[in-house]
Design a protein around this motif. Structure first.
Motif, PDB file in Angstrom:
ATOM      1  N   ARG A  53       0.829  -1.208   0.000  1.00  0.00           N
ATOM      2  CA  ARG A  53       0.000   0.000   0.000  1.00  0.00           C
ATOM      3  C   ARG A  53       0.862   1.257   0.000  1.00  0.00           C
ATOM      4  NH1 ARG A  53      -5.031   1.451   4.033  1.00  0.00           N
ATOM      5  NH2 ARG A  53      -6.041  -0.065   2.661  1.00  0.00           N
ATOM      6  N   SER A  54       2.001   1.206   0.684  1.00  0.00           N
ATOM      7  CA  SER A  54       2.862   2.390   0.803  1.00  0.00           C
ATOM      8  C   SER A  54       3.503   2.773  -0.528  1.00  0.00           C
ATOM      9  CB  SER A  54       3.961   2.143   1.840  1.00  0.00           C
ATOM     10  OG  SER A  54       4.979   1.277   1.330  1.00  0.00           O
ATOM     11  N   GLY A  55       3.604   1.803  -1.455  1.00  0.00           N
ATOM     12  CA  GLY A  55       4.266   2.064  -2.718  1.00  0.00           C
ATOM     13  C   GLY A  55       5.780   1.995  -2.647  1.00  0.00           C
ATOM     14  N   LEU A  56       6.330   1.658  -1.494  1.00  0.00           N
ATOM     15  CA  LEU A  56       7.773   1.565  -1.324  1.00  0.00           C
ATOM     16  C   LEU A  56       8.273   0.173  -1.672  1.00  0.00           C
ATOM     17  CD1 LEU A  56       8.170   3.417   2.109  1.00  0.00           C
ATOM     18  CD2 LEU A  56       8.700   4.317  -0.171  1.00  0.00           C
ATOM     19  N   GLN A  72      13.229   4.611  10.129  1.00  0.00           N
ATOM     20  CA  GLN A  72      14.545   4.262  10.670  1.00  0.00           C
ATOM     21  C   GLN A  72      15.635   4.730   9.713  1.00  0.00           C
ATOM     22  OE1 GLN A  72      14.508   0.402  12.344  1.00  0.00           O
ATOM     23  NE2 GLN A  72      16.606   0.457  13.072  1.00  0.00           N
ATOM     24  N   PRO A  73      16.084   5.968   9.878  1.00  0.00           N
ATOM     25  CA  PRO A  73      17.089   6.532   8.973  1.00  0.00           C
ATOM     26  C   PRO A  73      18.349   5.666   8.924  1.00  0.00           C
ATOM     27  CG  PRO A  73      16.179   8.242  10.395  1.00  0.00           C
ATOM     28  CD  PRO A  73      15.667   6.927  10.917  1.00  0.00           C
ATOM     29  N   GLY A  74      18.903   5.544   7.722  1.00  0.00           N
ATOM     30  CA  GLY A  74      20.139   4.809   7.545  1.00  0.00           C
ATOM     31  C   GLY A  74      19.960   3.360   7.169  1.00  0.00           C
ATOM     32  N   LEU A  75      18.725   2.854   7.199  1.00  0.00           N
ATOM     33  CA  LEU A  75      18.459   1.466   6.840  1.00  0.00           C
ATOM     34  C   LEU A  75      17.455   1.405   5.710  1.00  0.00           C
ATOM     35  CD1 LEU A  75      18.111  -0.374  10.289  1.00  0.00           C
ATOM     36  CD2 LEU A  75      20.116  -0.276   8.796  1.00  0.00           C
ATOM     37  N   SER A  76      17.560   0.364   4.899  1.00  0.00           N
ATOM     38  CA  SER A  76      16.515   0.120   3.911  1.00  0.00           C
ATOM     39  C   SER A  76      15.272  -0.402   4.623  1.00  0.00           C
ATOM     40  CB  SER A  76      16.984  -0.902   2.879  1.00  0.00           C
ATOM     41  OG  SER A  76      17.112  -2.191   3.476  1.00  0.00           O
ATOM     42  N   LEU A  77      14.137  -0.294   3.949  1.00  0.00           N
ATOM     43  CA  LEU A  77      12.883  -0.759   4.542  1.00  0.00           C
ATOM     44  C   LEU A  77      12.956  -2.243   4.854  1.00  0.00           C
ATOM     45  CD1 LEU A  77       9.953  -0.274   5.353  1.00  0.00           C
ATOM     46  CD2 LEU A  77       9.295  -0.610   2.956  1.00  0.00           C
TER      47      LEU A  77
END
Length: 358
Positions: A208-211, A220-225
């Motif tokens: 749903r997010s499209g990511l 969480q900055p610095g990490l992939s989803l």
């Protein structure tokens, strides 16, 4: 029996898709991983028809054995999608050994089942390296397992995992203990994220997010989803065993897995008692806020589906809550006072006050 050449046009097991040599090579490669988990009572060698464990050598004279088995669920789909296979083994161990310690048992040994259509040794070794890591965290010996290559059963690049753990507790020390009463304090041990439950919904929310899983994690900055969502389940064994040895203050433990606090706390409550949880005391990791916002999920549904920041609930006598909390913090846990036991009406349940801040 003498070696004879295969008949012209004769079929072989390898032609059917099963590579015995690859399986043997894997067993040889993972030997050091199993040996690294050795503990008193274990026999670290692999390759026999069964694993051995000596209870007397582990220090038990009159134990009750406790067994648990579990899997990782659809979180495996994230490992397939991202190509990251180094942490799902930790999840596998955690889901089993956390279920042992809630009954007061020390995990002693672990066995795994790894099944795939075509054995890819690099992938299998990474998965089993994670299992070895989880066993070390729990103090359990990896004494054996099964690697099954089954052509046609799984899509290329996919596999399934199951884990089996056995622990022991001295007779008379099983949890939950008698005497849980109104006024007892409920402590919450912080989770490290989603752990290993609710991923059928998580995967839908990612869609749903499209990511994509390689995109940066919004929470969480610095990490992939994908990497952020694959954060492994926290293993609470050693800190809880230390707290149990510190005295008799712990009356019950509940591993907060599928069903959240709503479904798991009542499993350890006697009839006539309820759990009153103050939601303002919870501090859910940011991933839960992202999930709730992405899916417009209600607080009630979040609490029923996810751990919402609490991976383990600890019910303690009120006059020992501070001492138990201190021991758990020394063991590396973040401890929150999240509620108390109250008189109930009818079937045991969980009642919430305040607001879930996600």
């Amino acid at each position: 029996m003498t070696d004879t050449p295969n008949k012209p046009g004769g079929m072989t097991y390898a032609e059917a898709g099963v590579d015995i040599a690859a399986g043997n090579a894997l067993v040889k490669a993972i030997g050091p991983l199993a040996k690294a988990t050795a503990r008193p009572g274990s026999e670290p060698g692999l390759g026999g028809f069964g694993g051995l464990f000596d209870l007397k050598a582990a220090g038990y004279d009159d134990p009750i054995l406790v067994a648990a088995n579990d899997g990782v669920g659809t979180k495996l789909k994230l490992a397939f999608a991202t190509g990251r296979h180094d942490t799902v083994g930790i999840d596998l161990v955690a889901m089993c050994v956390n279920d042992l310690v809630v009954q007061g048992a020390e995990p002693l040994f672990f066995l795994d089942y790894f099944a795939t259509g075509k054995l890819e040794p690099g992938t299998a070794e990474r998965v089993i390296a994670g299992i070895s890591d989880g066993c070390r965290q729990a103090g359990a010996a990896l004494i054996g397992g099964e690697t099954a290559e089954m052509p046609g059963m799984y899509p290329d690049g996919e596999y399934d995992l199951a884990g089996f753990a056995v622990g022991a507790v001295a007779r008379g020390q099983l949890l939950p203990r008698p005497g849980i009463a109104a006024g007892d304090v409920i402590l919450g041990l912080a989770s490290d994220g989603v752990h290993s439950n609710g991923f059928s919904l998580v995967r839908r929310l990612v869609e749903r997010s499209g990511l994509g899983y390689d995109d940066p994690a919004p929470f969480q900055p610095g990490l992939s989803l994908g990497t952020a969502l694959l954060t492994p389940t926290r293993i609470y064994v050693k800190s809880l065993l230390a707290a149990l040895k510190a005295g008799g203050g712990i009356k019950a433990l509940a591993h907060i897995t599928g069903g959240g606090l709503t479904e798991n706390l009542p499993r350890v409550l006697p009839e006539g008692l309820d759990a009153a949880i103050e939601l303002d005391a919870l501090t859910p990791p940011p991933v839960f806020g992202w999930l709730a916002k992405t899916g417009a999920i209600s607080a009630e549904e979040m609490l029923l589906t996810f751990n919402c920041g609490i991976g383990m609930a600890v019910i303690v006598a009120p006059d020992e809550a501070e001492e138990i909390s201190a021991v758990l913090r020394q063991g590396g846990e973040r401890v929150l006072k999240i509620g108390e036991i109250v008189p109930g009406i009818g079937e045991s349940g969980v009642f919430y006050s305040g607001e879930l801040r996600v």
